[in-house]
Motif scaffolding. Sequence first.
Motif, PDB file in Angstrom:
ATOM      1  N   LEU A  64       0.769  -1.221   0.456  1.00 31.99           N
ATOM      2  CA  LEU A  64       0.107   0.084  -0.106  1.00 31.99           C
ATOM      3  C   LEU A  64       0.821   1.911  -0.185  1.00 31.99           C
ATOM      4  O   LEU A  64       0.486   2.394  -0.419  1.00 31.99           O
ATOM      5  CB  LEU A  64      -1.030   0.320   1.060  1.00 31.99           C
ATOM      6  N   TYR A  65       2.095   1.640   1.028  1.00 31.32           N
ATOM      7  CA  TYR A  65       2.774   2.557   0.352  1.00 31.32           C
ATOM      8  C   TYR A  65       3.452   2.779  -0.631  1.00 31.32           C
ATOM      9  O   TYR A  65       3.351   4.066  -0.894  1.00 31.32           O
ATOM     10  CB  TYR A  65       3.934   2.452   2.037  1.00 31.32           C
ATOM     11  N   PRO A  66       4.180   1.651  -1.107  1.00 34.10           N
ATOM     12  CA  PRO A  66       4.543   2.316  -2.307  1.00 34.10           C
ATOM     13  C   PRO A  66       3.262   2.610  -3.906  1.00 34.10           C
ATOM     14  O   PRO A  66       3.738   3.383  -4.716  1.00 34.10           O
ATOM     15  CB  PRO A  66       4.852   1.180  -2.830  1.00 34.10           C
ATOM     16  N   MET A  67       2.030   2.109  -3.696  1.00 34.69           N
ATOM     17  CA  MET A  67       1.091   2.653  -4.109  1.00 34.69           C
ATOM     18  C   MET A  67       1.188   3.824  -4.056  1.00 34.69           C
ATOM     19  O   MET A  67       0.711   4.718  -4.902  1.00 34.69           O
ATOM     20  CB  MET A  67      -0.203   1.585  -4.353  1.00 34.69           C
ATOM     21  N   ALA A  68       1.026   4.693  -2.675  1.00 33.96           N
ATOM     22  CA  ALA A  68       0.697   5.449  -2.346  1.00 33.96           C
ATOM     23  C   ALA A  68       1.624   6.617  -2.771  1.00 33.96           C
ATOM     24  O   ALA A  68       1.348   8.146  -3.437  1.00 33.96           O
ATOM     25  CB  ALA A  68      -0.171   5.794  -0.751  1.00 33.96           C
ATOM     26  N   VAL A  69       2.385   6.701  -2.796  1.00 35.56           N
ATOM     27  CA  VAL A  69       3.652   6.852  -3.296  1.00 35.56           C
ATOM     28  C   VAL A  69       4.438   7.231  -4.839  1.00 35.56           C
ATOM     29  O   VAL A  69       4.082   8.274  -5.634  1.00 35.56           O
ATOM     30  CB  VAL A  69       4.900   6.639  -2.926  1.00 35.56           C
ATOM     31  N   GLN A  70       3.569   5.780  -5.589  1.00 36.14           N
ATOM     32  CA  GLN A  70       3.602   6.367  -6.951  1.00 36.14           C
ATOM     33  C   GLN A  70       2.446   7.121  -7.007  1.00 36.14           C
ATOM     34  O   GLN A  70       2.318   8.037  -7.982  1.00 36.14           O
ATOM     35  CB  GLN A  70       3.060   5.079  -7.331  1.00 36.14           C
ATOM     36  N   GLU A  71       0.396   6.986  -6.197  1.00 27.58           N
ATOM     37  CA  GLU A  71      -0.077   7.723  -6.732  1.00 27.58           C
ATOM     38  C   GLU A  71       0.416   9.740  -6.477  1.00 27.58           C
ATOM     39  O   GLU A  71       0.004  10.637  -7.144  1.00 27.58           O
ATOM     40  CB  GLU A  71      -1.276   7.824  -6.024  1.00 27.58           C
ATOM     41  N   ASP A  74       2.346  10.488  -9.955  1.00 30.97           N
ATOM     42  CA  ASP A  74       1.809  11.258 -10.223  1.00 30.97           C
ATOM     43  C   ASP A  74       0.974  12.519 -10.207  1.00 30.97           C
ATOM     44  O   ASP A  74       0.417  13.086 -10.953  1.00 30.97           O
ATOM     45  CB  ASP A  74       0.717   9.572 -10.739  1.00 30.97           C
ATOM     46  N   SER A  75       0.423  12.522  -9.086  1.00 40.34           N
ATOM     47  CA  SER A  75      -0.614  13.749  -9.135  1.00 40.34           C
ATOM     48  C   SER A  75       0.043  14.913  -8.727  1.00 40.34           C
ATOM     49  O   SER A  75       0.506  16.159  -9.650  1.00 40.34           O
ATOM     50  CB  SER A  75      -0.983  13.416  -7.549  1.00 40.34           C
ATOM     51  N   VAL A  76       1.432  15.441  -8.499  1.00 40.05           N
ATOM     52  CA  VAL A  76       2.505  15.754  -8.436  1.00 40.05           C
ATOM     53  C   VAL A  76       2.756  16.211 -10.297  1.00 40.05           C
ATOM     54  O   VAL A  76       3.121  17.721 -10.532  1.00 40.05           O
ATOM     55  CB  VAL A  76       3.760  15.662  -7.757  1.00 40.05           C
ATOM     56  N   GLN A  77       2.777  15.206 -10.988  1.00 37.43           N
ATOM     57  CA  GLN A  77       3.738  16.034 -11.778  1.00 37.43           C
ATOM     58  C   GLN A  77       2.212  15.925 -13.290  1.00 37.43           C
ATOM     59  O   GLN A  77       2.506  16.907 -13.792  1.00 37.43           O
ATOM     60  CB  GLN A  77       3.590  13.967 -12.482  1.00 37.43           C
ATOM     61  N   HIS A  78       1.045  15.912 -12.813  1.00 35.78           N
ATOM     62  CA  HIS A  78      -0.205  16.694 -13.311  1.00 35.78           C
ATOM     63  C   HIS A  78      -1.275  17.171 -12.353  1.00 35.78           C
ATOM     64  O   HIS A  78      -2.319  17.564 -12.824  1.00 35.78           O
ATOM     65  CB  HIS A  78      -1.366  15.080 -13.891  1.00 35.78           C
TER      66      HIS A  78
END
Length: 234
Positions: A64-71, A74-78
């Motif tokens: 769950l932690y790696p999933m949250a980091v990836q999201e 992505d949110s910062v990038q977009h």
Amino acid sequence: MIAHADVTTCEHRQDFCHKGAVMLRCTTRHPRFTGYMFDSALRQINRFYETKAEAFQRRCETTLYPMAVQEYEDSVQHDFPFHPHEAILDYQLTYHQNCVLSLYSDSYEYTGGAHGRTTRTSETWSLQQRRRYDAAAFLPGYKPLQRALTTEILRQIQKQNVEGGEIDYFDDVEILVGQTLDTRQFYLTPVAVVFYFQQYDIAPYVSGFVSFAIPFDYGEATAPQCRMGYGQRL
């Protein structure tokens, strides 16, 4: 002599952070039983719930932690807003007498979107026999168990519909009950055996865990018995 077991809640909280921001909040709560009788059985049960909590914590850390980091990245990038993810493991003790313990655990995960998802599991333990009960132990007259329970649950649904119940079942609920009924999904209360369905199984998310109770004084349902005397608290 009355056999008594005390229950306390063990809680662990941890925030997983990335670049100074909270990505995931993880909380685990599980029971710990102590008592001067049934010591071996209580140790076995405690280890079961300790292992469940440890597995949940590992899932938080490794999945769950790696999933949250990836999201988050992505949110910062977009330039999208990011809402911290959350994971909670909690329990409810529903029956604590007659040398029997029964409880369910809810595992909740929010990984973005409109709402999270909760999965329920349950166990019913015999302290005298140091084993888990299955539902058939309390429903000796329901044979075969799967078919008899399906019939009873559909009867209760029909009765609810006639009486204008609050639950808005899916249109094909009769088919879904047969497909999703799991006789391992049950727990005891002081007055009944309760079977439950997971979210979305037979009704929309807003309905939560739809459950059906079979009272001990109804039909062939049988309440737990204890050699030390009926009604004595563990």
